[in-house]
Design an enzyme around this catalytic site. Structure first.
Site, PDB file in Angstrom:
ATOM      1  N   GLU A   1       0.836  -1.218   0.000  1.00 50.52           N
ATOM      2  CA  GLU A   1       0.000   0.000   0.000  1.00 50.52           C
ATOM      3  C   GLU A   1       0.867   1.263   0.000  1.00 50.52           C
ATOM      4  O   GLU A   1       0.556   2.251  -0.668  1.00 50.52           O
ATOM      5  CB  GLU A   1      -0.928  -0.026   1.224  1.00 50.52           C
ATOM      6  CG  GLU A   1      -1.981  -1.121   1.107  1.00 50.52           C
ATOM      7  CD  GLU A   1      -2.737  -1.362   2.408  1.00 50.52           C
ATOM      8  OE1 GLU A   1      -2.099  -1.719   3.419  1.00 50.52           O
ATOM      9  OE2 GLU A   1      -3.962  -1.184   2.424  1.00 50.52           O
TER      10      GLU A   1
ATOM     11  N   GLU B   1      -3.733  -9.704   3.999  1.00 50.40           N
ATOM     12  CA  GLU B   1      -4.497  -9.413   5.224  1.00 50.40           C
ATOM     13  C   GLU B   1      -5.567 -10.446   5.551  1.00 50.40           C
ATOM     14  O   GLU B   1      -5.817 -10.720   6.717  1.00 50.40           O
ATOM     15  CB  GLU B   1      -5.148  -8.013   5.118  1.00 50.40           C
ATOM     16  CG  GLU B   1      -4.175  -6.851   5.260  1.00 50.40           C
ATOM     17  CD  GLU B   1      -3.512  -6.435   3.962  1.00 50.40           C
ATOM     18  OE1 GLU B   1      -3.645  -7.166   2.945  1.00 50.40           O
ATOM     19  OE2 GLU B   1      -2.862  -5.377   3.938  1.00 50.40           O
TER      20      GLU B   1
HETATM   21  N1  CAA Z   1       4.856  -7.505  11.290  1.00 50.11           N
HETATM   22  C1  CAA Z   1       5.669  -7.828  12.327  1.00 50.11           C
HETATM   23  N2  CAA Z   1       6.706  -8.652  12.201  1.00 50.11           N
HETATM   24  C2  CAA Z   1       6.934  -9.201  10.998  1.00 50.11           C
HETATM   25  C3  CAA Z   1       6.117  -8.921   9.877  1.00 50.11           C
HETATM   26  C4  CAA Z   1       5.047  -8.022  10.063  1.00 50.11           C
HETATM   27  N3  CAA Z   1       4.230  -7.649   9.063  1.00 50.11           N
HETATM   28  N4  CAA Z   1       6.583  -9.625   8.829  1.00 50.11           N
HETATM   29  C5  CAA Z   1       7.658 -10.316   9.275  1.00 50.11           C
HETATM   30  N5  CAA Z   1       7.858 -10.058  10.581  1.00 50.11           N
HETATM   31  C6  CAA Z   1       8.922 -10.609  11.443  1.00 50.11           C
HETATM   32  C7  CAA Z   1       8.698 -12.082  11.746  1.00 50.11           C
HETATM   33  O1  CAA Z   1       7.794 -12.234  12.826  1.00 50.11           O
HETATM   34  C8  CAA Z   1      10.108 -12.517  12.087  1.00 50.11           C
HETATM   35  O2  CAA Z   1      10.397 -12.097  13.407  1.00 50.11           O
HETATM   36  P1  CAA Z   1      11.191 -13.079  14.420  1.00 50.11           P
HETATM   37  O3  CAA Z   1      12.530 -13.298  13.753  1.00 50.11           O
HETATM   38  O4  CAA Z   1      11.271 -12.282  15.668  1.00 50.11           O
HETATM   39  O5  CAA Z   1      10.397 -14.336  14.511  1.00 50.11           O
HETATM   40  C9  CAA Z   1      10.968 -11.681  11.148  1.00 50.11           C
HETATM   41  O6  CAA Z   1      10.153 -10.588  10.733  1.00 50.11           O
HETATM   42  C10 CAA Z   1      11.396 -12.431   9.905  1.00 50.11           C
HETATM   43  O7  CAA Z   1      10.228 -12.969   9.304  1.00 50.11           O
HETATM   44  P2  CAA Z   1      10.074 -14.545   8.948  1.00 50.11           P
HETATM   45  O8  CAA Z   1      10.933 -15.381   9.847  1.00 50.11           O
HETATM   46  O9  CAA Z   1       8.621 -14.846   8.911  1.00 50.11           O
HETATM   47  O10 CAA Z   1      10.723 -14.550   7.494  1.00 50.11           O
HETATM   48  P3  CAA Z   1      10.387 -15.566   6.311  1.00 50.11           P
HETATM   49  O11 CAA Z   1      11.398 -15.305   5.260  1.00 50.11           O
HETATM   50  O12 CAA Z   1      10.227 -16.950   6.811  1.00 50.11           O
HETATM   51  O13 CAA Z   1       8.938 -15.092   5.763  1.00 50.11           O
HETATM   52  C11 CAA Z   1       7.290 -13.465   5.080  1.00 50.11           C
HETATM   53  C12 CAA Z   1       8.790 -13.840   5.186  1.00 50.11           C
HETATM   54  C13 CAA Z   1       6.618 -14.404   4.076  1.00 50.11           C
HETATM   55  C14 CAA Z   1       7.222 -12.048   4.564  1.00 50.11           C
HETATM   56  C15 CAA Z   1       6.632 -13.627   6.465  1.00 50.11           C
HETATM   57  O14 CAA Z   1       7.427 -12.935   7.429  1.00 50.11           O
HETATM   58  C16 CAA Z   1       5.239 -13.062   6.530  1.00 50.11           C
HETATM   59  O15 CAA Z   1       4.309 -13.694   6.050  1.00 50.11           O
HETATM   60  N6  CAA Z   1       5.084 -11.876   7.140  1.00 50.11           N
HETATM   61  C17 CAA Z   1       3.780 -11.248   7.333  1.00 50.11           C
HETATM   62  C18 CAA Z   1       3.338 -10.551   6.078  1.00 50.11           C
HETATM   63  C19 CAA Z   1       1.951  -9.961   6.286  1.00 50.11           C
HETATM   64  O16 CAA Z   1       1.003 -10.649   6.643  1.00 50.11           O
HETATM   65  N7  CAA Z   1       1.844  -8.660   6.037  1.00 50.11           N
HETATM   66  C20 CAA Z   1       0.599  -7.942   6.167  1.00 50.11           C
HETATM   67  C21 CAA Z   1       0.477  -7.405   7.552  1.00 50.11           C
HETATM   68  S1  CAA Z   1      -1.119  -6.716   7.844  1.00 50.11           S
HETATM   69  C22 CAA Z   1      -1.048  -5.160   7.227  1.00 50.11           C
HETATM   70  O17 CAA Z   1      -0.140  -4.752   6.518  1.00 50.11           O
HETATM   71  C23 CAA Z   1      -2.161  -4.334   7.706  1.00 50.11           C
HETATM   72  C24 CAA Z   1      -2.709  -3.334   6.788  1.00 50.11           C
HETATM   73  O18 CAA Z   1      -2.658  -3.320   5.583  1.00 50.11           O
HETATM   74  C25 CAA Z   1      -3.502  -2.301   7.401  1.00 50.11           C
END
Ligand code: CAA
Length: 257
Positions: A114, A134
């Site tokens: 976004e 999301e």
């Molecule tokens: N918020 C907080 N922490 C996050 C994050 C997020 N959006 N995305 C990743 N992290 C953190 C993980 O928790 C992890 O922390 P720890 O090492 O402390 O466990 C660190 O970043 C590294 O991430 P991964 O170990 O998960 O890395 P990966 O390579 O295995 O996976 C990924 C990468 C596919 C991007 C995965 O991290 C993921 O799915 N992240 C979430 C993505 C997501 O759902 N984003 C949308 C959020 S909602 C939003 O944005 C709201 C809105 O529009 C209003």
């Protein structure tokens, strides 16, 4: 003033803002948006800066979305407040009076996608991944993703991305018009800077009016948008840049804006 999660680097006419929390894949907090807002105020006033580039720190992510640990603390009122803050700052980015280029170096998910969509131009590294995941969290995009994604790629593709929460790679993002171009990971910043440099010796007032005409005009019907363009075209003729640009052409010399 930047906070620790945002770095600001100025290099002549270019400013680069880096989202800098690679341990959490540069996830966005209230503080990130407040910090970004402050940096935009500084860069808006700085007449030397002509183009702004946004990118993410670390190897993996541009921005992996809103900070999910923060989302877990929200109720309906605070969720609305967070969404409205983020929307206001992204709107500001979109209406910023200087071009803003997103150099997308990795994951651009949820709020990260976004944010990128609020920029004027998106360049992706071949390692970038895009998505609005999301629904996997039981929420919807809240930083105007439902609005900007459907305007950028069309309603059907936006619904597919948002309803499935699936990620797409950079090539697919380019194919559907979510990014302008895909470049090798190693040359991403160089490509973003060389694109920015091409704008720096042009008229900044003309670029600003063109940006307004495109962004505001697209929200109008064609006839009103065209009249709006004519008004901004007229306004160009009140500027020094217009005198200089036309004189320089007639005198067969490069324009100096
Ligand atoms: N918020 C907080 N922490 C996050 C994050 C997020 N959006 N995305 C990743 N992290 C953190 C993980 O928790 C992890 O922390 P720890 O090492 O402390 O466990 C660190 O970043 C590294 O991430 P991964 O170990 O998960 O890395 P990966 O390579 O295995 O996976 C990924 C990468 C596919 C991007 C995965 O991290 C993921 O799915 N992240 C979430 C993505 C997501 O759902 N984003 C949308 C959020 S909602 C939003 O944005 C709201 C809105 O529009 C209003």
């Amino acid at each position: 003033m930047a906070d620790e999660n945002l770095l600001l680097e100025k290099d002549g006419p270019l400013a680069t803002i880096t989202f800098n929390n690679p341990k959490a894949l540069n996830a966005l907090t209230v503080a990130t948006f407040q910090g970004l807002d402050r940096l935009l105020t500084e860069l808006e006033k700085d007449a030397k800066i002509r183009v702004v580039i946004l990118t993410g720190a670390g190897e993996k992510a541009f921005v992996a979305g809103g900070d999910i640990s923060h989302l877990g603390t929200l109720d309906a009122d605070s969720a609305r407040e967070f969404a409205l803050l983020a929307q206001r700052v992204i709107d500001r980015l979109e209406a910023f009076p200087k071009p803003v280029i997103a150099a997308i170096n990795g994951y651009a998910l949820g709020g990260g996608c976004e944010l990128a969509m609020g920029c004027d131009i998106r360049i992706a590294s071949d390692s970038a991944r895009f998505g609005q995941p999301e629904v996997k969290l039981g929420i919807i995009p809240g930083f105007a993703g439902t609005q900007r994604l459907s305007r950028l790629v069309g309603k059907g593709r936006a619904k597919e991305l948002i309803f499935t929460g699936e990620m797409i790679d950079a090539e697919e993002a380019c194919r559907i018009g979510l990014v302008n171009r895909v470049v090798a990971k190693e040359s991403l910043m160089e490509e973003a800077r060389s694109l920015a440099i091409k704008m720096c010796d042009k008229s900044s007032s003309a670029i600003r009016f063109a940006k307004e005409a495109i962004d505001n005009g697209l929200e109008m019907d064609f006839a009103r948008g065209s009249r709006y363009e004519a008004d901004l075209f007229a306004l160009c003729f009140t500027t020094e840049d217009c005198k200089e640009g036309i004189s320089a052409f007639m005198e067969k010399r490069p324009a100096k804006f």
